[in-house]
Design a protein around this motif. Structure first.
Motif, PDB file in Angstrom:
ATOM      1  N   ILE A   1       0.721  -1.098  -0.104  1.00 56.50           N
ATOM      2  CA  ILE A   1       0.236   0.052   0.096  1.00 56.50           C
ATOM      3  C   ILE A   1       0.848   1.127  -0.126  1.00 56.50           C
ATOM      4  CG2 ILE A   1      -0.190   0.097   2.729  1.00 56.50           C
ATOM      5  CD1 ILE A   1      -3.153   1.094   2.063  1.00 56.50           C
ATOM      6  N   SER A   2       0.364   2.244  -0.804  1.00 59.98           N
ATOM      7  CA  SER A   2       1.249   3.335  -0.846  1.00 59.98           C
ATOM      8  C   SER A   2       0.237   4.799  -1.163  1.00 59.98           C
ATOM      9  CB  SER A   2       2.222   3.510  -1.833  1.00 59.98           C
ATOM     10  OG  SER A   2       1.951   3.115  -3.211  1.00 59.98           O
ATOM     11  N   LYS A   3       0.754   5.966  -0.879  1.00 60.63           N
ATOM     12  CA  LYS A   3      -0.185   6.996  -1.241  1.00 60.63           C
ATOM     13  C   LYS A   3       0.704   8.037  -1.912  1.00 60.63           C
ATOM     14  CE  LYS A   3      -0.488   8.875   3.458  1.00 60.63           C
ATOM     15  NZ  LYS A   3      -1.480   9.262   4.654  1.00 60.63           N
ATOM     16  N   ASP A   4       0.157   8.810  -2.838  1.00 61.13           N
ATOM     17  CA  ASP A   4       0.911   9.855  -3.397  1.00 61.13           C
ATOM     18  C   ASP A   4       0.121  11.060  -3.190  1.00 61.13           C
ATOM     19  OD1 ASP A   4       1.544  11.907  -5.306  1.00 61.13           O
ATOM     20  OD2 ASP A   4       2.132  10.616  -7.128  1.00 61.13           O
ATOM     21  N   LYS A   5       0.776  11.832  -2.185  1.00 64.51           N
ATOM     22  CA  LYS A   5      -0.049  13.145  -1.686  1.00 64.51           C
ATOM     23  C   LYS A   5      -0.314  14.187  -2.668  1.00 64.51           C
ATOM     24  CE  LYS A   5       1.792  12.787   3.129  1.00 64.51           C
ATOM     25  NZ  LYS A   5       2.349  13.323   4.158  1.00 64.51           N
ATOM     26  N   ALA A   6       0.734  14.343  -3.643  1.00 58.50           N
ATOM     27  CA  ALA A   6       0.518  15.481  -4.613  1.00 58.50           C
ATOM     28  C   ALA A   6      -0.708  15.029  -5.503  1.00 58.50           C
ATOM     29  CB  ALA A   6       1.661  15.502  -5.505  1.00 58.50           C
ATOM     30  N   LYS A   7      -1.154  13.656  -5.744  1.00 58.17           N
ATOM     31  CA  LYS A   7      -2.098  13.352  -6.510  1.00 58.17           C
ATOM     32  C   LYS A   7      -3.405  12.929  -5.909  1.00 58.17           C
ATOM     33  CE  LYS A   7       1.057  11.731 -10.239  1.00 58.17           C
ATOM     34  NZ  LYS A   7       1.246  10.384 -11.111  1.00 58.17           N
ATOM     35  N   ASN A   8      -3.285  12.945  -4.553  1.00 56.61           N
ATOM     36  CA  ASN A   8      -4.319  12.708  -3.795  1.00 56.61           C
ATOM     37  C   ASN A   8      -4.875  11.247  -4.012  1.00 56.61           C
ATOM     38  OD1 ASN A   8      -4.425  15.118  -2.640  1.00 56.61           O
ATOM     39  ND2 ASN A   8      -6.282  15.846  -3.728  1.00 56.61           N
ATOM     40  N   THR A   9      -3.832  10.342  -4.187  1.00 59.01           N
ATOM     41  CA  THR A   9      -4.303   9.184  -4.620  1.00 59.01           C
ATOM     42  C   THR A   9      -3.793   7.837  -3.778  1.00 59.01           C
ATOM     43  OG1 THR A   9      -4.424   9.559  -7.090  1.00 59.01           O
ATOM     44  CG2 THR A   9      -4.198   7.436  -6.624  1.00 59.01           C
ATOM     45  N   LEU A  10      -4.389   6.944  -3.639  1.00 62.45           N
ATOM     46  CA  LEU A  10      -3.961   5.735  -2.668  1.00 62.45           C
ATOM     47  C   LEU A  10      -3.776   4.495  -3.685  1.00 62.45           C
ATOM     48  CD1 LEU A  10      -3.587   4.532   0.218  1.00 62.45           C
ATOM     49  CD2 LEU A  10      -6.076   3.664  -0.063  1.00 62.45           C
ATOM     50  N   TYR A  11      -2.909   3.741  -3.434  1.00 58.18           N
ATOM     51  CA  TYR A  11      -2.546   2.754  -4.350  1.00 58.18           C
ATOM     52  C   TYR A  11      -2.588   1.064  -3.731  1.00 58.18           C
ATOM     53  CZ  TYR A  11      -0.753   6.344  -7.789  1.00 58.18           C
ATOM     54  OH  TYR A  11      -0.914   7.451  -8.191  1.00 58.18           O
TER      55      TYR A  11
END
Length: 124
Positions: free
Chosen positions: A69-79
């Protein structure tokens, strides 16, 4: 109201990989804890992976070492990166987000906001 939209579900063969994405509608998610859950027919909803506000991650026993699990704060996206998929991973996968209330990484009570789900099917 926070809206979550999942994507990336597909049908794959055992041993394959998929990456699920969850776009969050509000930038305030940066302070949230988030998670992936899954549910297959006839089974209870199961916590798959969680990430809290500090970036600490938690995994269900059945996916440890295979999912990330990871998240990209700049893209407001969770993976959710899923590798070495097995037929038993077949389920609808849901993204969930919470604000301040914390009842543990895999308690539904921690996450008042949920997406509609994306189907993952793994064939043998």
């Amino acid at each position: 109201q926070v809206q979550l939209v999942e994507s990336g579900g597909d049908s794959v063969q055992a041993g394959g990989s998929l990456r699920l994405s969850c776009v969050v509608s509000r930038a305030t998610y940066r302070s949230n804890h988030m998670a992936w859950f899954r549910q297959s027919p006839g089974k209870n909803r199961e916590g798959v992976a969680s990430i809290d506000a500090t970036g600490s991650t938690f995994y269900g026993d059945s996916v440890k070492g295979r999912f990330t699990i990871s998240k990209d704060k700049a893209k407001n996206t969770l993976y959710l990166q899923m590798n070495s998929l097995k037929p038993e991973d077949t389920a609808v996968y849901y993204c969930a987000a919470g604000a301040s209330s914390w009842y543990g990484p895999f308690s539904s009570r921690s996450y008042p906001n949920w997406g509609q789900g994306t189907q993952v099917t793994v064939s043998s």
